[in-house]
Design a protein around this motif. Structure first.
Motif, PDB file in Angstrom:
ATOM      1  N   UNK A  97       0.787  -1.233   0.000  1.00 56.33           N
ATOM      2  CA  UNK A  97       0.000   0.000   0.000  1.00 56.33           C
ATOM      3  C   UNK A  97       0.818   1.282   0.000  1.00 56.33           C
ATOM      4  N   UNK A  98       2.130   1.187  -0.044  1.00 59.15           N
ATOM      5  CA  UNK A  98       3.003   2.357  -0.073  1.00 59.15           C
ATOM      6  C   UNK A  98       3.818   2.359  -1.358  1.00 59.15           C
ATOM      7  N   UNK A  99       4.241   3.544  -1.767  1.00 59.81           N
ATOM      8  CA  UNK A  99       5.127   3.677  -2.916  1.00 59.81           C
ATOM      9  C   UNK A  99       6.467   4.220  -2.442  1.00 59.81           C
ATOM     10  N   UNK A 100       7.517   3.477  -2.721  1.00 57.60           N
ATOM     11  CA  UNK A 100       8.878   3.948  -2.475  1.00 57.60           C
ATOM     12  C   UNK A 100       9.370   4.565  -3.776  1.00 57.60           C
ATOM     13  N   UNK A 101       9.888   5.799  -3.698  1.00 61.04           N
ATOM     14  CA  UNK A 101      10.564   6.435  -4.814  1.00 61.04           C
ATOM     15  C   UNK A 101      12.056   6.294  -4.540  1.00 61.04           C
ATOM     16  N   UNK A 102      12.740   5.566  -5.405  1.00 58.72           N
ATOM     17  CA  UNK A 102      14.148   5.268  -5.186  1.00 58.72           C
ATOM     18  C   UNK A 102      14.965   5.948  -6.271  1.00 58.72           C
ATOM     19  N   UNK A 103      15.848   6.831  -5.846  1.00 57.68           N
ATOM     20  CA  UNK A 103      16.666   7.603  -6.768  1.00 57.68           C
ATOM     21  C   UNK A 103      18.097   7.084  -6.777  1.00 57.68           C
ATOM     22  N   UNK A 104      18.536   6.667  -7.959  1.00 56.77           N
ATOM     23  CA  UNK A 104      19.930   6.281  -8.168  1.00 56.77           C
ATOM     24  C   UNK A 104      20.603   7.448  -8.884  1.00 56.77           C
ATOM     25  N   UNK A 105      21.573   8.072  -8.238  1.00 59.34           N
ATOM     26  CA  UNK A 105      22.182   9.299  -8.726  1.00 59.34           C
ATOM     27  C   UNK A 105      23.347   9.018  -9.663  1.00 59.34           C
ATOM     28  N   UNK A 106      23.606   9.992 -10.548  1.00 62.61           N
ATOM     29  CA  UNK A 106      24.701   9.926 -11.513  1.00 62.61           C
ATOM     30  C   UNK A 106      25.646  11.107 -11.292  1.00 62.61           C
ATOM     31  N   UNK A 107      26.684  11.183 -12.120  1.00 60.75           N
ATOM     32  CA  UNK A 107      27.616  12.310 -12.070  1.00 60.75           C
ATOM     33  C   UNK A 107      28.363  12.341 -10.752  1.00 60.75           C
ATOM     34  N   UNK A 108      28.467  13.528 -10.164  1.00 60.36           N
ATOM     35  CA  UNK A 108      29.215  13.698  -8.913  1.00 60.36           C
ATOM     36  C   UNK A 108      28.523  13.038  -7.722  1.00 60.36           C
ATOM     37  N   UNK A 109      27.279  12.621  -7.907  1.00 64.14           N
ATOM     38  CA  UNK A 109      26.539  11.920  -6.853  1.00 64.14           C
ATOM     39  C   UNK A 109      26.465  10.416  -7.108  1.00 64.14           C
ATOM     40  N   UNK A 110      27.271   9.945  -8.079  1.00 69.16           N
ATOM     41  CA  UNK A 110      27.333   8.513  -8.409  1.00 69.16           C
ATOM     42  C   UNK A 110      27.600   7.692  -7.153  1.00 69.16           C
ATOM     43  N   UNK A 111      26.887   6.592  -7.017  1.00 70.56           N
ATOM     44  CA  UNK A 111      27.061   5.718  -5.863  1.00 70.56           C
ATOM     45  C   UNK A 111      26.023   5.942  -4.786  1.00 70.56           C
ATOM     46  N   UNK A 112      25.300   7.045  -4.878  1.00 71.97           N
ATOM     47  CA  UNK A 112      24.264   7.360  -3.893  1.00 71.97           C
ATOM     48  C   UNK A 112      22.913   6.848  -4.385  1.00 71.97           C
ATOM     49  N   UNK A 113      22.238   6.105  -3.537  1.00 69.35           N
ATOM     50  CA  UNK A 113      20.882   5.632  -3.818  1.00 69.35           C
ATOM     51  C   UNK A 113      20.045   5.946  -2.582  1.00 69.35           C
ATOM     52  N   UNK A 114      18.986   6.715  -2.782  1.00 73.28           N
ATOM     53  CA  UNK A 114      18.109   7.133  -1.680  1.00 73.28           C
ATOM     54  C   UNK A 114      16.684   6.694  -1.981  1.00 73.28           C
ATOM     55  N   UNK A 115      16.025   6.137  -0.970  1.00 73.13           N
ATOM     56  CA  UNK A 115      14.610   5.776  -1.060  1.00 73.13           C
ATOM     57  C   UNK A 115      13.811   6.759  -0.211  1.00 73.13           C
ATOM     58  N   UNK A 116      12.713   7.253  -0.774  1.00 71.61           N
ATOM     59  CA  UNK A 116      11.796   8.131  -0.046  1.00 71.61           C
ATOM     60  C   UNK A 116      10.437   7.463  -0.005  1.00 71.61           C
ATOM     61  N   UNK A 117       9.742   7.673   1.103  1.00 72.94           N
ATOM     62  CA  UNK A 117       8.381   7.176   1.224  1.00 72.94           C
ATOM     63  C   UNK A 117       7.537   8.310   1.791  1.00 72.94           C
TER      64      UNK A 117
END
Length: 159
Positions: A97-117
């Motif tokens: 019943x929830x949606x996670x928005x998961x952002x995989x970053x590129x460029x200078x933020x490469x390697x960062x993955x953040x999930x928001x709910x």
């Protein structure tokens, strides 16, 4: 409109097996003022202008106003933005019943993955999937407005 959300680092790429869709996002900031940010975003083939207010003390809640604008206008507004753009791929994962928005970053933020709910209340209970890592709600380093001027590559060894 009030936005209530929590943010988490993501441990691995296992979430991709559960994703129902993904889109490329380009965004930059007309203003990064701590009391209010003004963001321009190209999300797939759509443009958006977003204004966000100051976050609550715990970082879960803030006022957000967003309006879809023609893509060509969004592209023109990028010329007015402060230096530093964000590039990322957003994955949507539906879970209990929830949606996670998961952002995989590129460029200078490469390697960062953040999930928001997004939640109805700051203390709302939700299932935490195995790929969800350390909570970073309220840690301003992980706000996109901050990542656009102080990218993850500058501080990843300190998390």
């Amino acid at each position: 409109m009030q936005e209530i959300e929590r943010k988490f680092l993501v441990k691995n790429h296992d979430f991709k097996n559960e994703a129902t869709s993904s889109s490329i996002i380009r965004q930059a900031f007309i203003s990064r003022h701590p009391e209010r940010t003004v963001r321009v975003r190209q999300y797939g083939d759509k443009g958006f202008l977003t204004i966000k207010g100051k976050s609550s003390a715990d970082g879960t809640t803030r006022m957000e106003w967003e309006k879809e604008i023609p893509l060509n206008e969004a592209k023109q507004l990028f010329d007015l933005c402060e230096p530093g753009e964000i590039y990322k791929e957003r994955y949507l994962v539906q879970l209990k019943g929830f949606t996670f928005e998961i952002d995989e970053f590129f460029g200078e933020n490469q390697g960062l993955i953040i999930a928001e709910i997004e939640l109805h209340s700051a203390n709302q209970v939700f299932l935490k999937p195995a790929w969800l890592g350390k909570e970073v709600t309220g840690d301003v380093r992980f706000y996109n407005s901050q990542l656009s001027k102080n990218p993850f590559s500058n501080f990843k060894h300190n998390i």
